[in-house]
Design an enzyme around this catalytic site. Structure first.
Site, PDB file in Angstrom:
ATOM      1  N   CYS A   1      38.150  89.725  54.173  1.00 11.16           N
ATOM      2  CA  CYS A   1      39.192  88.763  54.559  1.00 11.16           C
ATOM      3  C   CYS A   1      40.607  89.333  54.528  1.00 11.16           C
ATOM      4  CB  CYS A   1      39.086  87.522  53.683  1.00 11.16           C
ATOM      5  SG  CYS A   1      37.405  86.868  53.679  1.00 11.16           S
TER       6      CYS A   1
ATOM      7  N   HIS B   1      47.406  82.965  50.963  1.00  8.92           N
ATOM      8  CA  HIS B   1      45.993  83.070  51.333  1.00  8.92           C
ATOM      9  C   HIS B   1      45.397  81.666  51.216  1.00  8.92           C
ATOM     10  CE1 HIS B   1      42.255  84.996  52.173  1.00  8.92           C
ATOM     11  NE2 HIS B   1      41.726  84.702  51.013  1.00  8.92           N
TER      12      HIS B   1
ATOM     13  N   LYS C   1      45.257  77.198  56.085  1.00 12.63           N
ATOM     14  CA  LYS C   1      43.795  77.123  56.233  1.00 12.63           C
ATOM     15  C   LYS C   1      43.357  75.719  56.647  1.00 12.63           C
ATOM     16  CE  LYS C   1      42.621  81.348  54.602  1.00 12.63           C
ATOM     17  NZ  LYS C   1      43.896  82.086  54.526  1.00 12.63           N
TER      18      LYS C   1
ATOM     19  N   HIS D   1      39.263  79.093  57.253  1.00 13.45           N
ATOM     20  CA  HIS D   1      39.415  80.473  56.814  1.00 13.45           C
ATOM     21  C   HIS D   1      38.717  81.372  57.831  1.00 13.45           C
ATOM     22  CE1 HIS D   1      39.771  84.083  54.760  1.00 13.45           C
ATOM     23  NE2 HIS D   1      39.080  83.851  53.652  1.00 13.45           N
TER      24      HIS D   1
ATOM     25  N   PHE E   1      43.638  87.987  50.785  1.00 13.49           N
ATOM     26  CA  PHE E   1      42.819  88.572  49.717  1.00 13.49           C
ATOM     27  C   PHE E   1      41.350  88.513  50.131  1.00 13.49           C
ATOM     28  CE2 PHE E   1      46.305  86.214  47.338  1.00 13.49           C
ATOM     29  CZ  PHE E   1      47.179  87.284  47.399  1.00 13.49           C
TER      30      PHE E   1
ATOM     31  N   PHE F   1      36.895  89.707  49.436  1.00 10.60           N
ATOM     32  CA  PHE F   1      35.758  90.225  48.670  1.00 10.60           C
ATOM     33  C   PHE F   1      36.028  91.692  48.338  1.00 10.60           C
ATOM     34  CE2 PHE F   1      31.979  87.504  50.440  1.00 10.60           C
ATOM     35  CZ  PHE F   1      32.537  86.386  49.876  1.00 10.60           C
TER      36      PHE F   1
END
Lengths: 388, 248
Positions: free
Chosen positions: A157, A283, A312, A317, A373, A375
């Protein structure tokens, strides 16, 4: 302010197929979220791109896929500025850096299920031109005649935020004079069911930074932006912070340590202090953990002075396309003098200690930050500043 | 003046070859079927793919050979195909009961190796994952040079890896293979100088065609190991990388 001007951009997402349509609905505080049309064993709200996207020209049929159609749509909007950059700098001096989290996995899902059922893949399926992330770069190069370096960043992401770091490096270190950056991701079974397995999806429209936030909604779409060495009167890419959390594959560091480091690094590159920042496009996914960690980092760095919004709630997202989308929203805040309402924030989480804007605000924005931000604890923070 | 860094340590793993020497000398060990990957705690290692484990093994070897601290060194990971075995497992779950394993899902991202390396090593430095088809090797090296130069970093590790192309409906085979090079700013005895890749000609426009996109670095790795130079290596996409001087 030293930085590299962003001279053109294009968006396509749940808010609309064109930049103009997207920004009209963003300005009107209208969400693009709705029920998911894909067959799923659970209810899901998503930000889907509505309708059929136009097919690729016949000569590029080998690339035919949803992500390639999105790219084609986006390129169509800024073909003029790309051609002008090629003319100005030379085609070999215009690079391309795209971000994607999933690549063309949606096509591979269909191909694999067909292969299991019938022993063969659907006509036209090609892993290399439809699944592999480099296919997007090859398609953009071929359709626009770009001959500079090209790569894909795939850090989940944060992918299409980190491409701005590539552009900054390539121009600063004289690899290129202009870089087409962007990112694309499409909704698919793997990501919808995967995020559901991690218990990160909300069955309602997401509520970033709200006391009632209960998870994220996935979205699809993409964006492109042209970063050049010089141009008059355009907002600039002023800094790109890139750090790692070193904490957990899917959970952010609880104090937002990596997020804080990324934001500080972006400011340091721009030679600015936190007081210079007028707006943060967070984010802000709407998951309890993300918003707590990011809120903590923003509060520690900026206090409650800066106006924060998560977008978002408009687009969902978009994973590998989130960074470019929100970077463009931050550029629009600078160029047009307004910041979007943070949809879903009511009632705000009083524990976060940040000022999240529940309504659209008319204001001069000199400097805007955009966070992404991912994974793996991959953090990117972009800083944009008004034209010098 | 093109930027120059010094190749201070190399790492390599492929099935049958525990390190670069074994591979280049053609010493195949049939018992070498799993990378040691001692950096990952056993619980993480059990759940990590071969691609992730061999990538981290190659980085660990390069760090050890160069004396770099895995906690402090910035990294560029690169792969042309990504987590193929994990993707296949997820596709089988989709075709089966439709339930995906959350661990498999988060380990299916292209930056799975980078993320697990950062978590296991406690490394908070900049890290990226480059995916560039046939040009994966030159783009990974370019990004490594640019990242080191931009940050003024004293050192950086670039690692490239691909695992087998596991999807049964996709033709072609890829040999699993991972390599890494530790690049340091200061000249060192025994560390050949490597120049930032440059584009000699336009090779753009064609989709990926190589069976083993990351294996094209082997001649360059052999020359770095042998301390040969000056020598120039052609890489896919019209790129070229130069060992600027012989080992001193």
């Amino acid at each position: 302010m030293n930085g590299f001007p962003v001279t053109a951009y294009a968006l396509c997402n749940a808010l609309g197929p064109t930049t103009g349509a997207v920004l009209r609905r963003l300005a009107a505080s209208e969400s693009g979220l709705g029920p998911c049309g894909l067959p799923l064993p659970f209810p899901a709200i998503v930000g889907a791109v509505a309708g059929e996207l136009p097919p690729l020209p016949p000569s590029f049929a080998a690339y035919e896929s949803r992500q390639a159609r999105l790219l084609n749509q986006l390129l169509g909007e800024i073909r003029g500025p790309i051609a002008a950059a090629c003319e100005r700098w030379g085609v070999g001096r215009v690079g391309i850096a795209l971000g994607t989290s999933t690549g063309g996995i949606a096509e591979t899902e269909r191909a694999y299920l067909a292969f299991l059922a019938h022993g063969q893949v659907p006509d036209g399926y090609d892993f290399r031109t439809q699944h592999q992330p480099d296919a997007l770069v090859a398609l953009a190069r071929a359709t626009c005649g770009l001959a500079g370096p090209g790569l894909t960043v795939s850090t989940a992401c944060s992918s299409s935020a980190k491409v701005f770091g590539v552009a900054r490096r390539w121009i600063a270190l004289d690899v290129c004079d202009a870089v087409l950056v962007g990112g694309i991701d499409t909704l698919c079974q793997t990501t919808l069911r995967g995020f559901q397995s991690l218990e990160l999806l909300s069955a309602k429209p997401c509520q970033p930074f709200s006391a009632e936030r209960a998870g994220l909604n996935l979205g699809e779409g993409g964006g492109l932006a042209l970063v050049e060495r010089r141009a008059e009167g355009k907002p600039c890419l002023a800094g790109v912070g890139e750090t790692s959390d070193a904490h957990h594959m899917t959970a952010p560091h609880p104090e937002g340590r990596g997020a804080m480091a990324a934001m500080k690094e972006a400011l340091a590159q721009a030679g600015l202090g936190p007081e210079a920042v007028d707006h943060v496009n967070a984010h802000g996914t709407g998951t309890p953990l993300n918003d707590a960690a990011e809120g903590r980092a923003i509060a520690d760095l900026f206090g409650d002075r800066v106006s924060v919004a998560s977008t978002k709630g408009y687009t969902g997202h978009q994973l590998g396309a989130a960074g470019i989308t929100e970077a463009i929203f931050a550029l629009v805040a600078i160029e047009q003098g307004w910041t979007p309402a943070s949809l879903g924030v009511r009632p705000p989480d009083p524990g976060l200690g940040i000022r999240v804007a529940p309504e659209r605000e008319e204001r001069r924005v000199r400097v805007a930050m955009s966070n992404s931000f991912a994974f793996g604890g991959s953090n990117a923070s972009l800083l944009f500043a008004e034209a010098a | 003046m093109t930027a120059v860094l010094h190749a201070a340590g190399l790492g390599f793993w492929s099935p049958g070859h525990r390190d670069l020497a074994a591979r280049l000398d053609g010493v195949r060990d049939a018992a070498e079927v799993e990378p040691a990957c001692a950096l990952l705690p056993p619980r993480m290692a059990r759940r990590a793919s071969l691609l992730t484990r061999m990538s981290i093994e190659a980085v660990s070897q390069a760090a050890a050979a160069s004396g770099l601290d895995v906690r402090e060194v910035p990294t560029v990971f690169a792969t042309a195909r990504g987590e193929m075995a994990t993707l296949l497992a997820l596709l089988d779950s989709l075709a089966g009961d439709g339930q995906l394993s959350p661990t498999r899902f988060h380990n299916s991202v292209y930056n799975a190796a980078a993320g697990q390396f950062s978590v296991a090593a406690g490394n908070r430095q900049p890290s990226t994952t480059v995916v560039a088809g046939d040009e994966t090797v030159p783009m990974a090296l370019l990004e490594g040079f640019c990242l080191a130069e931009e940050r003024g970093a004293p050192a950086l590790i670039v690692a490239c890896a691909d695992e087998a192309l596991a999807l049964p409906m996709v033709p072609g085979e890829t040999e699993p293979l991972a390599w890494a090079v530790a690049l340091v700013r200061e000249a060192r005895t025994g560390a050949p100088a490597l120049a930032r890749p440059v584009r000699r000609r336009d090779g753009a426009g064609s989709p990926s065609a190589l069976a083993n996109p990351v294996a094209c670095a082997l001649p360059m790795l052999a020359a770095l190991r042998a301390g040969e130079g000056p020598r120039s290596f052609e890489l896919p996409g019209g790129w070229s990388v130069e060992i600027a001087e012989a080992r001193s």
